[in-house]
Design a protein around this motif. Sequence first.
Motif, PDB file in Angstrom:
ATOM      1  N   TYR A 179       0.864  -1.178   0.000  1.00  0.00           N
ATOM      2  CA  TYR A 179       0.000   0.000   0.000  1.00  0.00           C
ATOM      3  C   TYR A 179       0.902   1.230   0.000  1.00  0.00           C
ATOM      4  O   TYR A 179       1.892   1.264   0.725  1.00  0.00           O
ATOM      5  N   SER A 180       0.558   2.212  -0.798  1.00  0.00           N
ATOM      6  CA  SER A 180       1.339   3.445  -0.781  1.00  0.00           C
ATOM      7  C   SER A 180       0.420   4.619  -0.481  1.00  0.00           C
ATOM      8  O   SER A 180      -0.785   4.548  -0.715  1.00  0.00           O
ATOM      9  N   HIS A 181       1.019   5.667   0.038  1.00  0.00           N
ATOM     10  CA  HIS A 181       0.264   6.904   0.257  1.00  0.00           C
ATOM     11  C   HIS A 181       1.215   8.087   0.135  1.00  0.00           C
ATOM     12  O   HIS A 181       2.417   7.950   0.261  1.00  0.00           O
ATOM     13  N   GLN A 182       0.617   9.212  -0.152  1.00  0.00           N
ATOM     14  CA  GLN A 182       1.385  10.433  -0.350  1.00  0.00           C
ATOM     15  C   GLN A 182       1.412  11.218   0.946  1.00  0.00           C
ATOM     16  O   GLN A 182       0.390  11.381   1.612  1.00  0.00           O
ATOM     17  N   GLU A 183       2.596  11.681   1.317  1.00  0.00           N
ATOM     18  CA  GLU A 183       2.745  12.506   2.514  1.00  0.00           C
ATOM     19  C   GLU A 183       2.947  13.953   2.082  1.00  0.00           C
ATOM     20  O   GLU A 183       3.772  14.232   1.228  1.00  0.00           O
ATOM     21  N   PHE A 184       2.199  14.824   2.674  1.00  0.00           N
ATOM     22  CA  PHE A 184       2.299  16.241   2.352  1.00  0.00           C
ATOM     23  C   PHE A 184       3.246  16.932   3.331  1.00  0.00           C
ATOM     24  O   PHE A 184       3.273  16.590   4.511  1.00  0.00           O
ATOM     25  N   PRO A 185       3.990  17.924   2.860  1.00  0.00           N
ATOM     26  CA  PRO A 185       4.894  18.649   3.761  1.00  0.00           C
ATOM     27  C   PRO A 185       4.113  19.593   4.671  1.00  0.00           C
ATOM     28  O   PRO A 185       2.935  19.857   4.448  1.00  0.00           O
ATOM     29  N   LEU A 186       4.792  20.079   5.658  1.00  0.00           N
ATOM     30  CA  LEU A 186       4.256  21.117   6.548  1.00  0.00           C
ATOM     31  C   LEU A 186       2.892  20.756   7.136  1.00  0.00           C
ATOM     32  O   LEU A 186       1.849  21.201   6.681  1.00  0.00           O
ATOM     33  N   HIS A 187       2.917  19.929   8.112  1.00  0.00           N
ATOM     34  CA  HIS A 187       1.713  19.590   8.877  1.00  0.00           C
ATOM     35  C   HIS A 187       0.610  18.970   8.027  1.00  0.00           C
ATOM     36  O   HIS A 187      -0.566  19.214   8.221  1.00  0.00           O
ATOM     37  N   ARG A 188       1.029  18.224   7.031  1.00  0.00           N
ATOM     38  CA  ARG A 188       0.088  17.468   6.190  1.00  0.00           C
ATOM     39  C   ARG A 188      -0.886  18.362   5.413  1.00  0.00           C
ATOM     40  O   ARG A 188      -1.984  17.968   5.095  1.00  0.00           O
ATOM     41  N   ASP A 189      -0.476  19.571   5.100  1.00  0.00           N
ATOM     42  CA  ASP A 189      -1.311  20.502   4.357  1.00  0.00           C
ATOM     43  C   ASP A 189      -1.158  20.223   2.860  1.00  0.00           C
ATOM     44  O   ASP A 189      -0.087  20.417   2.297  1.00  0.00           O
TER      45      ASP A 189
END
Length: 90
Positions: A16-26
């Motif tokens: 399973y993959s997922h995308q991580e957003f920078p800066l507090h998951r914004d």
Amino acid sequence: MTIPTIEYRGYELRAYSHQEFPLHRDPYANGLRKFSSVVRIESIQPSNVKPRRYGTVFAGTTPGNDMDAIDLAMQYGKDIVDGKVQANEL
């Protein structure tokens, strides 16, 4: 949505993959998007042992898209099954 699955040496590996957003998951923040993945290893033989899940550790590189993250997770799972990597379960 399909979950990539392979059989390897008596085990079923799912990634399973997922995308991580920078800066507090914004999701609207500026910056590189990073991908991470999880591999699930389950015995093919019927048993009452719970499946094991591992967060993929990327050595030296981070995947640029979800397919690369899944490919790396599958390889990581194979390395765990082969005993090349000592990983901690999630």
